[in-house]
Design a protein around this motif. Structure first.
Motif, PDB file in Angstrom:
ATOM      1  N   VAL A  14       0.836  -1.199   0.000  1.00  0.00           N
ATOM      2  CA  VAL A  14       0.000   0.000   0.000  1.00  0.00           C
ATOM      3  C   VAL A  14       0.873   1.252   0.000  1.00  0.00           C
ATOM      4  N   SER A  15       1.950   1.226   0.777  1.00  0.00           N
ATOM      5  CA  SER A  15       2.853   2.385   0.826  1.00  0.00           C
ATOM      6  C   SER A  15       3.476   2.658  -0.534  1.00  0.00           C
ATOM      7  N   ILE A  16       3.945   1.631  -1.190  1.00  0.00           N
ATOM      8  CA  ILE A  16       4.551   1.796  -2.512  1.00  0.00           C
ATOM      9  C   ILE A  16       3.505   2.264  -3.522  1.00  0.00           C
ATOM     10  N   GLY A  17       2.309   1.679  -3.458  1.00  0.00           N
ATOM     11  CA  GLY A  17       1.245   2.076  -4.381  1.00  0.00           C
ATOM     12  C   GLY A  17       0.829   3.528  -4.220  1.00  0.00           C
ATOM     13  N   VAL A  18       0.662   3.967  -2.979  1.00  0.00           N
ATOM     14  CA  VAL A  18       0.269   5.354  -2.737  1.00  0.00           C
ATOM     15  C   VAL A  18       1.389   6.309  -3.143  1.00  0.00           C
ATOM     16  N   THR A  19       2.621   5.919  -2.879  1.00  0.00           N
ATOM     17  CA  THR A  19       3.757   6.761  -3.267  1.00  0.00           C
ATOM     18  C   THR A  19       3.813   6.934  -4.782  1.00  0.00           C
ATOM     19  N   VAL A  24       2.775  10.256  -9.648  1.00  0.00           N
ATOM     20  CA  VAL A  24       2.135  10.371 -10.968  1.00  0.00           C
ATOM     21  C   VAL A  24       1.183  11.570 -11.007  1.00  0.00           C
ATOM     22  N   VAL A  25       0.393  11.751  -9.955  1.00  0.00           N
ATOM     23  CA  VAL A  25      -0.540  12.877  -9.914  1.00  0.00           C
ATOM     24  C   VAL A  25       0.227  14.199  -9.878  1.00  0.00           C
ATOM     25  N   PHE A  26       1.319  14.262  -9.121  1.00  0.00           N
ATOM     26  CA  PHE A  26       2.130  15.478  -9.086  1.00  0.00           C
ATOM     27  C   PHE A  26       2.730  15.763 -10.459  1.00  0.00           C
ATOM     28  N   ALA A  27       3.200  14.704 -11.143  1.00  0.00           N
ATOM     29  CA  ALA A  27       3.756  14.884 -12.489  1.00  0.00           C
ATOM     30  C   ALA A  27       2.692  15.392 -13.459  1.00  0.00           C
ATOM     31  N   GLN A  52      -6.443  21.334 -14.633  1.00  0.00           N
ATOM     32  CA  GLN A  52      -5.727  20.078 -14.433  1.00  0.00           C
ATOM     33  C   GLN A  52      -4.648  20.237 -13.374  1.00  0.00           C
ATOM     34  N   ALA A  53      -3.850  21.267 -13.477  1.00  0.00           N
ATOM     35  CA  ALA A  53      -2.776  21.486 -12.520  1.00  0.00           C
ATOM     36  C   ALA A  53      -3.334  21.721 -11.121  1.00  0.00           C
ATOM     37  N   GLY A  54      -4.363  22.526 -11.020  1.00  0.00           N
ATOM     38  CA  GLY A  54      -4.953  22.821  -9.717  1.00  0.00           C
ATOM     39  C   GLY A  54      -5.529  21.586  -9.050  1.00  0.00           C
ATOM     40  N   LEU A  55      -6.261  20.771  -9.802  1.00  0.00           N
ATOM     41  CA  LEU A  55      -6.838  19.565  -9.232  1.00  0.00           C
ATOM     42  C   LEU A  55      -5.769  18.559  -8.809  1.00  0.00           C
ATOM     43  N   CYS A  56      -4.734  18.430  -9.621  1.00  0.00           N
ATOM     44  CA  CYS A  56      -3.655  17.500  -9.280  1.00  0.00           C
ATOM     45  C   CYS A  56      -2.911  17.939  -8.024  1.00  0.00           C
ATOM     46  N   PHE A  57      -2.594  19.214  -7.931  1.00  0.00           N
ATOM     47  CA  PHE A  57      -1.892  19.701  -6.746  1.00  0.00           C
ATOM     48  C   PHE A  57      -2.792  19.664  -5.515  1.00  0.00           C
ATOM     49  N   LEU A  58      -4.078  19.889  -5.701  1.00  0.00           N
ATOM     50  CA  LEU A  58      -5.017  19.791  -4.592  1.00  0.00           C
ATOM     51  C   LEU A  58      -5.113  18.347  -4.094  1.00  0.00           C
ATOM     52  N   ALA A  59      -5.100  17.394  -5.014  1.00  0.00           N
ATOM     53  CA  ALA A  59      -5.128  15.986  -4.624  1.00  0.00           C
ATOM     54  C   ALA A  59      -3.862  15.611  -3.850  1.00  0.00           C
ATOM     55  N   CYS A  60      -2.716  16.099  -4.287  1.00  0.00           N
ATOM     56  CA  CYS A  60      -1.464  15.830  -3.568  1.00  0.00           C
ATOM     57  C   CYS A  60      -1.500  16.447  -2.176  1.00  0.00           C
ATOM     58  N   ALA A  62      -4.134  17.015  -0.405  1.00  0.00           N
ATOM     59  CA  ALA A  62      -5.091  16.256   0.399  1.00  0.00           C
ATOM     60  C   ALA A  62      -4.460  14.980   0.945  1.00  0.00           C
ATOM     61  N   VAL A  63      -3.653  14.309   0.138  1.00  0.00           N
ATOM     62  CA  VAL A  63      -2.972  13.094   0.595  1.00  0.00           C
ATOM     63  C   VAL A  63      -1.974  13.428   1.699  1.00  0.00           C
ATOM     64  N   VAL A  64      -1.250  14.508   1.543  1.00  0.00           N
ATOM     65  CA  VAL A  64      -0.295  14.929   2.576  1.00  0.00           C
ATOM     66  C   VAL A  64      -1.028  15.310   3.857  1.00  0.00           C
ATOM     67  N   ALA A  65      -2.114  16.050   3.739  1.00  0.00           N
ATOM     68  CA  ALA A  65      -2.886  16.440   4.922  1.00  0.00           C
ATOM     69  C   ALA A  65      -3.471  15.221   5.631  1.00  0.00           C
ATOM     70  N   TYR A  66      -3.935  14.243   4.881  1.00  0.00           N
ATOM     71  CA  TYR A  66      -4.469  13.021   5.485  1.00  0.00           C
ATOM     72  C   TYR A  66      -3.366  12.251   6.206  1.00  0.00           C
ATOM     73  N   GLY A  67      -2.185  12.205   5.618  1.00  0.00           N
ATOM     74  CA  GLY A  67      -1.059  11.545   6.282  1.00  0.00           C
ATOM     75  C   GLY A  67      -0.690  12.233   7.581  1.00  0.00           C
TER      76      GLY A  67
END
Length: 76
Positions: A14-19, A24-27, A52-60, A62-67
């Motif tokens: 799971v760690s490798i998959g999420v990483t 990919v989303v950041f790229a 596209q850029a805004g949604l991708c960075f927002l998703a990244c 969100a993942v950092v905030a959840y972590g």
């Protein structure tokens, strides 16, 4: 003492998959910014690229905030 190897394998997978997913989303976000710059230089519309850029960075973010939420016990 014994280790639950299957649980350790699941955590590693799971760690490798999420990483990989976050990278990919950041790229894709960086690609959106590059398309925005190209469209701006050519006097084109760049709404899709900015979205596209805004949604991708927002998703990244969100993942950092959840972590951080999972790590810091005061947030629970």
């Amino acid at each position: 003492m014994s280790l639950d190897w299957s649980a350790l394998g699941q955590v590693a997978a799971v760690s490798i998959g999420v990483t990989v997913a976050v990278v990919v989303v950041f790229a894709l976000g960086v690609l959106g910014l590059a398309r925005f710059e190209d469209a701006r230089e050519q006097n084109g519309t760049a709404a899709v690229a900015v979205t596209q850029a805004g949604l991708c960075f927002l998703a990244c973010a969100a993942v950092v905030a959840y972590g951080i939420y999972l790590i810091v016990p005061q947030f629970h």
